[in-house]
Design a protein around this motif. Structure first.
Motif, PDB file in Angstrom:
ATOM      1  N   VAL A  62      44.614  81.815  -9.905  1.00 22.44           N
ATOM      2  CA  VAL A  62      44.767  80.429 -10.324  1.00 22.44           C
ATOM      3  C   VAL A  62      44.677  79.583  -9.060  1.00 22.44           C
ATOM      4  CG1 VAL A  62      46.252  78.700 -11.376  1.00 22.44           C
ATOM      5  CG2 VAL A  62      46.240  81.022 -12.284  1.00 22.44           C
ATOM      6  N   LYS A  63      43.795  78.567  -9.077  1.00 24.92           N
ATOM      7  CA  LYS A  63      43.580  77.730  -7.911  1.00 24.92           C
ATOM      8  C   LYS A  63      43.455  76.277  -8.354  1.00 24.92           C
ATOM      9  CE  LYS A  63      40.933  81.471  -5.716  1.00 24.92           C
ATOM     10  NZ  LYS A  63      39.687  81.864  -4.994  1.00 24.92           N
ATOM     11  N   GLY A  64      43.865  75.396  -7.485  1.00 24.25           N
ATOM     12  CA  GLY A  64      43.756  73.990  -7.808  1.00 24.25           C
ATOM     13  C   GLY A  64      43.617  73.130  -6.568  1.00 24.25           C
ATOM     14  N   ALA A  65      42.936  71.996  -6.719  1.00 27.29           N
ATOM     15  CA  ALA A  65      42.784  71.025  -5.634  1.00 27.29           C
ATOM     16  C   ALA A  65      42.826  69.636  -6.227  1.00 27.29           C
ATOM     17  CB  ALA A  65      41.468  71.245  -4.889  1.00 27.29           C
ATOM     18  N   ILE A  66      43.433  68.706  -5.489  1.00 26.06           N
ATOM     19  CA  ILE A  66      43.507  67.328  -5.967  1.00 26.06           C
ATOM     20  C   ILE A  66      43.377  66.384  -4.784  1.00 26.06           C
ATOM     21  CG2 ILE A  66      46.040  67.244  -5.818  1.00 26.06           C
ATOM     22  CD1 ILE A  66      45.903  65.450  -8.367  1.00 26.06           C
ATOM     23  N   ASN A  67      42.633  65.316  -4.996  1.00 19.57           N
ATOM     24  CA  ASN A  67      42.473  64.251  -4.006  1.00 19.57           C
ATOM     25  C   ASN A  67      43.088  62.982  -4.581  1.00 19.57           C
ATOM     26  OD1 ASN A  67      40.590  63.567  -1.402  1.00 19.57           O
ATOM     27  ND2 ASN A  67      40.770  61.794  -2.737  1.00 19.57           N
ATOM     28  N   LEU A  68      44.047  62.405  -3.843  1.00 18.60           N
ATOM     29  CA  LEU A  68      44.759  61.223  -4.330  1.00 18.60           C
ATOM     30  C   LEU A  68      44.642  60.085  -3.336  1.00 18.60           C
ATOM     31  CD1 LEU A  68      48.070  62.862  -5.633  1.00 18.60           C
ATOM     32  CD2 LEU A  68      46.153  62.022  -7.015  1.00 18.60           C
ATOM     33  N   PRO A  69      44.170  58.920  -3.769  1.00 20.37           N
ATOM     34  CA  PRO A  69      44.186  57.753  -2.890  1.00 20.37           C
ATOM     35  C   PRO A  69      45.590  57.136  -2.870  1.00 20.37           C
ATOM     36  CG  PRO A  69      43.189  57.195  -5.004  1.00 20.37           C
ATOM     37  CD  PRO A  69      43.532  58.651  -5.068  1.00 20.37           C
ATOM     38  N   VAL A  70      46.147  56.984  -1.684  1.00 22.16           N
ATOM     39  CA  VAL A  70      47.475  56.383  -1.551  1.00 22.16           C
ATOM     40  C   VAL A  70      47.363  54.876  -1.394  1.00 22.16           C
ATOM     41  CG1 VAL A  70      49.587  56.365  -0.173  1.00 22.16           C
ATOM     42  CG2 VAL A  70      48.361  58.513  -0.566  1.00 22.16           C
ATOM     43  N   SER A  71      46.352  54.448  -0.640  1.00 24.74           N
ATOM     44  CA  SER A  71      46.065  53.025  -0.459  1.00 24.74           C
ATOM     45  C   SER A  71      44.613  52.918  -0.045  1.00 24.74           C
ATOM     46  CB  SER A  71      46.991  52.425   0.604  1.00 24.74           C
ATOM     47  OG  SER A  71      46.657  52.924   1.892  1.00 24.74           O
ATOM     48  N   ASP A  72      44.195  51.706   0.338  1.00 28.58           N
ATOM     49  CA  ASP A  72      42.814  51.553   0.786  1.00 28.58           C
ATOM     50  C   ASP A  72      42.613  52.069   2.206  1.00 28.58           C
ATOM     51  OD1 ASP A  72      44.266  49.638   2.099  1.00 28.58           O
ATOM     52  OD2 ASP A  72      42.877  47.989   1.695  1.00 28.58           O
ATOM     53  N   LYS A  73      43.670  52.628   2.798  1.00 34.75           N
ATOM     54  CA  LYS A  73      43.562  53.187   4.145  1.00 34.75           C
ATOM     55  C   LYS A  73      44.083  54.621   4.247  1.00 34.75           C
ATOM     56  CE  LYS A  73      44.234  48.603   6.226  1.00 34.75           C
ATOM     57  NZ  LYS A  73      42.819  48.402   6.515  1.00 34.75           N
ATOM     58  N   VAL A  74      44.593  55.156   3.156  1.00 34.14           N
ATOM     59  CA  VAL A  74      45.215  56.481   3.185  1.00 34.14           C
ATOM     60  C   VAL A  74      44.807  57.271   1.951  1.00 34.14           C
ATOM     61  CG1 VAL A  74      47.376  57.782   3.301  1.00 34.14           C
ATOM     62  CG2 VAL A  74      47.197  55.553   4.453  1.00 34.14           C
ATOM     63  N   ALA A  75      44.504  58.573   2.170  1.00 35.08           N
ATOM     64  CA  ALA A  75      44.219  59.494   1.068  1.00 35.08           C
ATOM     65  C   ALA A  75      44.799  60.857   1.409  1.00 35.08           C
ATOM     66  CB  ALA A  75      42.719  59.604   0.810  1.00 35.08           C
ATOM     67  N   VAL A  76      45.140  61.602   0.354  1.00 36.57           N
ATOM     68  CA  VAL A  76      45.736  62.928   0.505  1.00 36.57           C
ATOM     69  C   VAL A  76      44.915  63.926  -0.296  1.00 36.57           C
ATOM     70  CG1 VAL A  76      47.772  64.358   0.070  1.00 36.57           C
ATOM     71  CG2 VAL A  76      48.054  61.985   0.831  1.00 36.57           C
ATOM     72  N   ARG A  77      44.695  65.109   0.289  1.00 36.85           N
ATOM     73  CA  ARG A  77      44.037  66.197  -0.449  1.00 36.85           C
ATOM     74  C   ARG A  77      44.912  67.443  -0.326  1.00 36.85           C
ATOM     75  NH1 ARG A  77      38.857  66.189  -2.394  1.00 36.85           N
ATOM     76  NH2 ARG A  77      38.142  68.166  -3.275  1.00 36.85           N
ATOM     77  N   ALA A  78      45.235  68.025  -1.469  1.00 38.72           N
ATOM     78  CA  ALA A  78      46.088  69.213  -1.508  1.00 38.72           C
ATOM     79  C   ALA A  78      45.361  70.326  -2.242  1.00 38.72           C
ATOM     80  CB  ALA A  78      47.415  68.897  -2.198  1.00 38.72           C
ATOM     81  N   VAL A  79      45.471  71.543  -1.707  1.00 30.45           N
ATOM     82  CA  VAL A  79      44.832  72.729  -2.278  1.00 30.45           C
ATOM     83  C   VAL A  79      45.876  73.837  -2.363  1.00 30.45           C
ATOM     84  CG1 VAL A  79      43.029  74.470  -1.990  1.00 30.45           C
ATOM     85  CG2 VAL A  79      42.597  72.108  -1.283  1.00 30.45           C
ATOM     86  N   GLY A  80      45.935  74.521  -3.487  1.00 28.99           N
ATOM     87  CA  GLY A  80      46.825  75.661  -3.640  1.00 28.99           C
ATOM     88  C   GLY A  80      46.136  76.775  -4.398  1.00 28.99           C
ATOM     89  N   TYR A  81      46.489  78.020  -4.085  1.00 26.09           N
ATOM     90  CA  TYR A  81      45.839  79.142  -4.759  1.00 26.09           C
ATOM     91  C   TYR A  81      46.734  80.377  -4.750  1.00 26.09           C
ATOM     92  CZ  TYR A  81      44.561  79.826   0.178  1.00 26.09           C
ATOM     93  OH  TYR A  81      44.589  79.935   1.546  1.00 26.09           O
ATOM     94  N   TYR A  82      46.580  81.165  -5.784  1.00 25.81           N
ATOM     95  CA  TYR A  82      47.210  82.484  -5.876  1.00 25.81           C
ATOM     96  C   TYR A  82      46.188  83.446  -6.465  1.00 25.81           C
ATOM     97  CZ  TYR A  82      49.799  86.496  -7.534  1.00 25.81           C
ATOM     98  OH  TYR A  82      50.200  87.792  -7.763  1.00 25.81           O
ATOM     99  N   THR A  83      46.008  84.577  -5.794  1.00 27.93           N
ATOM    100  CA  THR A  83      45.059  85.590  -6.241  1.00 27.93           C
ATOM    101  C   THR A  83      45.745  86.946  -6.297  1.00 27.93           C
ATOM    102  OG1 THR A  83      43.172  84.434  -5.245  1.00 27.93           O
ATOM    103  CG2 THR A  83      42.875  86.764  -5.756  1.00 27.93           C
ATOM    104  N   LYS A  84      45.541  87.658  -7.374  1.00 22.86           N
ATOM    105  CA  LYS A  84      45.976  89.053  -7.475  1.00 22.86           C
ATOM    106  C   LYS A  84      44.738  89.930  -7.407  1.00 22.86           C
ATOM    107  CE  LYS A  84      48.077  92.514 -10.524  1.00 22.86           C
ATOM    108  NZ  LYS A  84      46.904  93.425 -10.420  1.00 22.86           N
ATOM    109  N   TYR A  85      44.714  90.825  -6.428  1.00 18.11           N
ATOM    110  CA  TYR A  85      43.575  91.720  -6.258  1.00 18.11           C
ATOM    111  C   TYR A  85      43.834  93.032  -6.994  1.00 18.11           C
ATOM    112  CZ  TYR A  85      42.270  88.614  -2.435  1.00 18.11           C
ATOM    113  OH  TYR A  85      41.928  87.520  -1.688  1.00 18.11           O
TER     114      TYR A  85
END
Length: 793
Positions: free
Chosen positions: A195-218
């Motif tokens: 299960v993996k996910g990524a999100i890009n969020l604008p905080v303001s017209d000068k700031v943005a955040v990108r977060a990525v998370g993942y879990y893998t079972k081999y």
């Protein structure tokens, strides 16, 4: 189905796919001229440019390439990249080579060996010899492979080339994301997924955040035989969990600041080792049950494990100063690696040699390897930002690495046997301050400091561009070595090495037209030298001591790479090709020191690689894409190295092949997509990858096939019955197939089958104590079938 019956089917599929691409290409060229594909922007020259404009050989695998190929590791990607080879030595222990520049198998107990290919996560160095970081490929923009020495801009670890993982960066004013889930089955009986996910969020017209998370079972695919006839299935399963958090601060149009944190944990419960001989499990025993191991089987007295915790934080800041850009990259890496390996056969084989009673031979013994790394790097560079004919970049680089490598061999109950054999108090006397009941211990703290100044400038006049650059480097390494235990020498020493030099590069590029560019370059690369660990003299035979005892330090490896290439793009067709010759001086070659249970590095005066690589892709018609990439290579020693008796050492004979790289590799893929329904697109992708034969070590091509005899009388075996092994790793073919649906609402569904014909590729060969304890192969993943669901928003 056996290996021999599977391979012709896969090879026929490869030939059919290649022929099909060629047959379809000819009548479709006219249509392809009108069908365009998106141009890939890369940063291989520390500035944005197209692949066509980069004046040397480069490959870029995009996010869509990664997704549609089903690649989950760098090894998967490498089969689609000409001249890139990955030697899989287990989780987190892959070795990378480009264009055949390879020194053979380097393993966990050689921490002083430097890498030959630099690895970067965006602008941050993450290279570590022995342990190439196994970066998750999710939410990557692309993976760039820069072929040939890249020392001018990327430093000493890039003697053969550089690999760059380029992540998706935060975007101001954009809210977007993706979530992805997968379920798969490996070898028909073990399940995995992620299960993996990524999100890009604008905080303001000068700031943005990108977060990525993942879990893998081999899922696992190696079965372990146990004492008493038991069996544990799928012992090499594992997991990966991690994430990235980055923030873009853009107070003005000309200022960009990106702080980032990356964390990843990898766990594996075993290794992808397939054994053909084990001291405790072989067909020659009489007082113990004889065992003949089959495909994807091994023997264990103790469970094995691998753990890799990586923490990275970096800060990339760019300031536009009119005609000049100032960029600063600061990074800190904290990495901890812990390996538990069943070393019972190794310890038991030594016990037989030392004359211990038979009850001591099967004592469970665990080799514990730990690496604790802290690395700080700082790069500061200025570059031109205009569009004029004169472009340049100049900068400075500093790094400091503190690396502590430890080995312990806890073997409960071993000291009483030691004292009984050699006299009371012997075990304590040889411990040298290390724990008792551990016949081998070593601690190796390293401190490595590097300083460098680099620069590159280009001038364009009409259609001709000339680029020249260089890197001045200064390197200092301090290493301590302390050992103790019955198998060790009781060493306690400090070694220092240093090196400095200048690496130049010259490139010429000629734009024959808007769609065709010719380029040529001459570039020098370097890899820093070091000091070998002392041999484990108590374990060495007199012959091995005489052969390998004289190699203490090894010099810097240097090479000159000469290449000429062409890059072309005509609408939907691109063709890139290069021919190259690499002249290597003082190649650092690794040899197994036989019975000493040690490995040594020494310099081979001369070697070379030469070859041709090509990559072709075409949109032959709307919805129909094909690609072929491959390389033909000659990588050989140009010197012969002999011992005092005149015998050739370790296969270092003029004309012998350099180890671990194939002479020939090729991949072909085809994708057909169409409008399935009003709101659904569908596609089918098939790929075939061929990897040619290789040798793990240079010595493997001498007296091959080889007869290994343990020489150890244990379990009723005489130790004289040979195990015959062909050390030439056979070529193999991997066939992958996938079918997908892409919906207008952002949902994608992909069903796939990787390694359709269930090939069992032999990736490297390992011999423990020269074959006296254990013989085995690292093997690739068997047939894997799965389903992936992706939702973008």
């Amino acid at each position: 189905m056996t290996l021999s019956t599977r391979r012709p089917r896969a090879r026929h599929a490869l030939l059919a796919a290649t022929a099909l691409a060629g047959l379809v290409a000819l009548p479709a060229l006219a249509q392809a001229q009108e069908s365009t594909v998106e141009e890939i922007i890369v940063t291989a020259t520390k500035r944005d440019s197209t692949i066509l404009d980069v004046p040397f050989s480069i490959n870029a695998q995009t996010q869509q390439d990664i997704q549609r190929s089903g690649a989950v590791t760098l090894e998967d990607l490498s089969r689609n990249v000409a001249s890139l080879t990955i030697q899989n030595l287990g989780p987190g222990q892959s070795q990378v080579s480009v264009r055949g520049v390879s020194a053979g198998q380097v393993v966990r107990d050689q921490p002083g060996v430097k890498e030959q290919v630099g690895v970067y996560l965006d602008e941050s160095v993450i290279s570590l010899s022995l342990f190439t970081p196994d970066i998750d490929l999710f939410d990557l923009n692309r993976v760039e492979t820069l072929r040939g020495p890249q020392g001018t801009l990327f430093g000493s670890g890039s003697v053969g080339g550089t690999i760059r993982y380029i992540t998706n960066q935060p975007k101001i004013g954009v809210q977007e994301g993706v979530i992805e889930a997968n379920a798969n089955m490996v070898d028909g009986d073990d399940t995995g997924g992620y299960v993996k996910g990524a999100i890009n969020l604008p905080v303001s017209d000068k700031v943005a955040v990108r977060a990525v998370g993942y879990y893998t079972k081999y899922a696992g695919f190696i079965d372990a035989r146990r004492e008493g006839g038991g069996r544990k299935k799928n012992v090499n399963d594992g997991s990966r969990v991690g994430g990235r958090l980055s923030v873009l601060l853009q107070p003005t149009e000309n200022i960009s600041i990106i702080p980032r944190v990356v964390y990843q944990e990898i766990r594996a419960d075993g290794f992808n080792r397939q054994e053909v001989f084990n001291l405790y499990a072989n067909p020659n025993t009489t007082t113990r049950a004889p065992v003949r191991m089959g495909e994807r089987e091994q023997h264990l007295l103790l469970d094995e494990s691998f753990a890799d915790d990586t923490f990275l934080t970096d800060l990339t800041a760019s300031v536009g100063l009119g005609a000049v850009d100032l960029t600063s990259v600061t990074s800190y890496v904290d990495r901890k690696i812990h390996i538990d390996r069943d070393a019972s056969a190794l310890t038991g084989s030594v016990s037989v040699d030392l004359g211990f009673p038979s009850a001591a031979v099967p004592l469970p013994s665990k080799l514990v390897d730990t690496t604790d790394l802290e690395q700080f790097t700082q790069e500061l560079r200025l570059s031109s930002s205009g569009d004029g004919p004169f472009q340049w970049v100049i900068g400075g680089f500093y790094s400091e690495v503190d690396r502590i490598y430890n080995q312990r061999l806890p073997t409960p109950g071993y000291d009483p046997y030691t004292n009984a054999r050699f006299g009371a108090g012997t075990a304590a006397a040889v411990a040298n301050g290390f724990p008792l009941n551990s016949p081998y211990n070593a601690s190796l703290p390293y401190n490595i400091k590097q300083k460098a100044l680099f620069g590159e400038a280009s001038y364009k006049r009409e259609k001709l561009t000339v680029t020249a650059g260089g890197r001045f480097y200064d390197f200092k390494e301090t290493r301590q070595f302390k050992s103790g235990g019955l198998f060790a020498n009781g060493d306690n020493q400090t070694d220092k090495t240093d090196s400095s030099g200048f690496n130049p590069r010259v490139l010429v590029s000629y734009e024959a037209s808007d769609t065709v560019t010719f380029n040529a370059q001459a570039a020098q690369g370097f890899r820093l030298g070091g000091v070998n660990d002392p041999l484990n003299l108590p374990l060495c035979s007199a012959q091995d001591k005489a052969i390998f005892g004289g190699f203490q330090s090894y010099d810097d490896e240097t090479l000159w790479n000469y290449e000429a290439g062409v890059k072309s793009r005509f609408g939907g067709i691109s063709f890139n090709s290069a021919i190259f010759y690499t002249d290597i001086k003082d190649l650092q070659t690794t040899l197994d020191a036989g019975s000493c249970s040690s490995r040594v590095v020494f310099n081979v005066p001369k070697a070379h690689t030469k070859g041709i690589e090509a990559e072709f892709s075409a949109r032959l018609a709307p919805g129909f894409d094909v690609g072929v990439s491959g390389s033909l290579l000659e990588a050989e020693f140009d010197s012969t190295v002999k011992d005092g008796s005149g015998a050739v050492i370790g296969g270092i004979r003029e004309g012998n092949r350099l180890p671990s790289v194939p002479n020939f590799q090729i991949s072909a893929d085809a994708t057909y997509s169409w409008r399935f329904r009003d709101s659904i697109d569908a596609y089918v992708t098939a790929s075939v990858q061929h990897i040619g034969s290789r040798y793990t070590q240079a010595s493997d091509q001498e007296n091959n096939p080889r007869s290994f005899t343990s020489g150890l009388a244990f379990g009723g075996a005489t130790g004289t019955v040979p195990t015959i092994v062909d050390l030439k790793l056979p070529s193999y073919e991997i066939v992958n197939f996938s079918i997908g649906l892409e919906m207008d609402n952002g949902v994608d569904i992909i069903a796939y089958a990787n390694n359709v014909f269930d090939e069992n590729p032999l990736l490297s060969f390992d011999r423990e104590r020269g074959g006296r304890a254990r013989l085995g192969y690292s093997v690739g993943q068997p047939r894997t079938m799965g389903v992936t669901v992706r939702r973008t928003f």
